[in-house]
Design an enzyme around this catalytic site. Structure first.
Site, PDB file in Angstrom:
ATOM      1  CD  GLU A 155      83.388  68.423 111.785  1.00 21.66           C
ATOM      2  OE1 GLU A 155      83.407  67.199 111.969  1.00 21.66           O
ATOM      3  OE2 GLU A 155      84.261  69.184 112.214  1.00 21.66           O
ATOM      4  CE  LYS A 173      82.632  68.440 115.282  1.00 18.51           C
ATOM      5  NZ  LYS A 173      83.338  67.332 115.911  1.00 18.51           N
TER       6      LYS A 173
HETATM    7  C1  5MM Z   1      89.172  65.182 116.176  1.00 18.03           C
HETATM    8  O1  5MM Z   1      89.532  65.497 114.831  1.00 18.03           O
HETATM    9  C2  5MM Z   1      88.570  65.148 113.836  1.00 18.03           C
HETATM   10  C3  5MM Z   1      89.190  64.333 112.752  1.00 18.03           C
HETATM   11  O2  5MM Z   1      90.114  65.105 112.032  1.00 18.03           O
HETATM   12  P1  5MM Z   1      90.987  64.435 110.845  1.00 18.03           P
HETATM   13  O3  5MM Z   1      90.105  63.584 110.020  1.00 18.03           O
HETATM   14  O4  5MM Z   1      91.516  65.649 110.119  1.00 18.03           O
HETATM   15  O5  5MM Z   1      92.070  63.652 111.472  1.00 18.03           O
HETATM   16  C4  5MM Z   1      87.912  66.434 113.309  1.00 18.03           C
HETATM   17  O6  5MM Z   1      86.980  66.155 112.297  1.00 18.03           O
HETATM   18  C5  5MM Z   1      87.208  67.087 114.453  1.00 18.03           C
HETATM   19  O7  5MM Z   1      86.153  66.265 114.879  1.00 18.03           O
HETATM   20  C6  5MM Z   1      86.622  68.430 114.094  1.00 18.03           C
HETATM   21  O8  5MM Z   1      87.546  69.196 113.342  1.00 18.03           O
HETATM   22  C7  5MM Z   1      86.302  69.152 115.365  1.00 18.03           C
HETATM   23  O9  5MM Z   1      87.485  69.240 116.133  1.00 18.03           O
HETATM   24  P2  5MM Z   1      87.941  70.658 116.675  1.00 18.03           P
HETATM   25  O10 5MM Z   1      89.322  70.434 117.207  1.00 18.03           O
HETATM   26  O11 5MM Z   1      87.910  71.600 115.490  1.00 18.03           O
HETATM   27  O12 5MM Z   1      86.924  71.005 117.735  1.00 18.03           O
END
Ligand code: 5MM
Length: 330
Positions: free
Chosen positions: A175, A217
Site C-alpha cells: 500500500e 493497494k
Molecule cells: C483502516 O486503517 C488502516 C490502518 O491505519 P493506521 O495504521 O493509520 O491506524 C489504513 O492503513 C487503511 O487500511 C488505509 O488507509 C485504507 O483506508 P481508507 O480509509 O483510506 O480507505
C-alpha cells in the site's frame, strides 16, 4: 492448501473486495471517541465483532484486514476472528507495519517501520490464521515533496516487507498511499503517483517479489482535498487508470484501492467509472476502510439498539461497491 497466487486471486476476483478494519489502537481509539464511545480494548473488540458478523458480508467481501490486537481477541461466542471469518468464507489479513514515523533528514515526511522481527511475526500470524498481510507507506505532496529520500526509503521497506511475507507464506498487500492532504491538482497527484509506483515496482523486482502473488493497494488519482478545482468522476477514473497502466506489471492479480478520505459515495463512483475504461490486465477492486465502515460506525455510536442498523449501513456500502465493480461488465 492454496498457493499464494491462488489466495491473491481469491482476494480480488468474483466481484468482491477487501475490507480494511486494521486501524491501529491509536487510530481506532480516536474513531471511537469521535462517535462518543470510550476507547477501551473491549469496545474496539465489540466494534470489530459488529463488522465481521454483518449478514451476507461474504457476498461482497473476500477478505478483512485486522489489527494485531483483533487477531488475538475472541468473538462473544468464543471463536477467534480468523475462525469466524473462515466460517463465512472470508480470508483474514493482518496489518504488519508498526506505523509511519518521522524520516531522518526529511522534515515533514515519514517512513513506515516494522521490519525488525517481521520474519518471526509472519510465522506467528500464519499460526493465528492470517493468509495475507498489509503494509502502508504514506507520501505527502507539497513544495519539493515527496523527496527522493522519502520515496526510496518507503519503497525499500515495502519491498522487504513483501519479500518476507511471501517467504513466510502470506500474500502481501503493498500500500503506497499518496495522501489527499493539500491543495495540489489532479495532474500533480498523477505525476507523484506514477513516480512512486515506478520506483516501487523497481524495488519489488530488485527484492525478487513475485508480482503474481501480491496485491497493490494504491490511492486513486484525485486532486488535493483543499484544491478549488475538483475533477469530475470520469477524469479521476481516467487519470487513475492511465497511471496504473504505465507502471503496474500485468502479472499483478489485482489493484485494490484505498479510499483515502473520499466520501463513501464518491469512492464508489470512482471505482465504478474505472471498470472497463480500457482492457486492463488486473482486477480493479476496493480495499476501503473509512468508505466502507464509516456509515456503520456513525450509526452504531456504541448503542446496542443500533447494532442491526449499523450492520445494514455496512452491508449497503459493501453491496454498492460490489455493484460498482460489476458496472458495464460484459
Ligand atoms: C483502516 O486503517 C488502516 C490502518 O491505519 P493506521 O495504521 O493509520 O491506524 C489504513 O492503513 C487503511 O487500511 C488505509 O488507509 C485504507 O483506508 P481508507 O480509509 O483510506 O480507505
Amino acid at each position: 492448501m492454496s498457493t499464494l497466487t491462488e489466495v491473491a486471486h481469491t482476494l480480488v476476483s468474483n466481484g468482491r473486495g477487501i475490507l480494511a478494519a486494521d486501524e491501529s489502537i491509536g487510530t481506532m481509539s480516536s474513531r471511537l471517541e469521535s462517535v462518543g464511545v470510550e476507547p477501551t480494548e473491549e469496545n474496539r473488540r465489540v466494534y470489530r465483532e459488529l463488522i465481521v458478523t454483518t449478514p451476507k458480508l461474504s457476498d461482497s467481501v473476500s477478505g478483512i484486514i485486522l489489527a494485531d490486537e483483533t487477531l488475538r481477541q475472541n468473538l462473544s461466542n468464543g471463536q477467534t476472528f480468523p475462525e469466524a471469518l473462515a466460517d463465512i468464507g472470508v480470508l483474514a489479513g493482518i496489518k504488519v507495519d508498526t506505523g509511519a514515523k518521522p524520516l531522518a533528514g526529511a522534515p515533514n515526511e515519514k517512513v513506515t517501520e516494522g521490519l525488525d522481527g517481521l520474519r518471526e511475526r509472519v510465522g506467528e500470524y500464519r499460526r493465528l490464521g492470517a493468509t495475507f498481510a498489509k503494509w502502508r507507506a504514506v507520501f505527502t505532496i507539497g513544495a519539493g515533496l515527496p523527496t527522493n529520500r522519502a520515496v526510496r526509503a518507503n519503497v525499500h521497506a515495502l519491498a522487504r516487507y513483501a519479500g518476507l511475507c511471501q517467504e513466510g507464506g502470506l500474500v502481501p498487500i503493498v500500500e503506497p498511499e499518496v495522501l489527499m492532504d493539500g491543495g495540489h491538482s489532479l495532474a500533480q497527484c498523477q505525476q507523484v503517483t506514477r513516480a512512486v509506483l515506478r520506483s516501487l515496482f523497481d524495488e519489488l523486482a530488485l527484492m525478487r517479489v513475485d508480482f503474481d502473488s501480491m496485491i497493490l493497494k494504491p490511492n486513486m488519482v484525485v486532486a488535493g482535498k483543499d484544491s478549488s478545482e475538483q475533477p469530475a468522476v470520469a477524469e479521476v477514473a481516467q487519470a487513475t487508470v492511465d497511471a496504473l497502466r504505465d507502471t503496474v506489471p500485468p502479472t499483478v492479480p489485482g489493484v485494490a484501492f484505498l479510499s483515502g478520505g473520499q466520501s463513501p459515495e464518491v469512492a464508489t463512483n470512482h471505482l465504478g467509472a474505472m471498470q472497463n475504461l480500457d482492457q486492463l490486465p488486473w482486477e480493479l477492486t476496493y480495499s476501503f476502510g473509512r468508505a466502507l465502515v464509516g456509515p456503520a460506525l456513525d450509526t452504531w455510536r456504541g448503542n446496542h439498539g443500533k447494532w442491526d442498523a449499523a450492520q445494514k449501513a455496512l452491508s449497503e456500502r459493501a453491496v454498492a461497491n460490489a455493484a460498482a465493480r460489476a458496472e458495464s461488465k460484459g
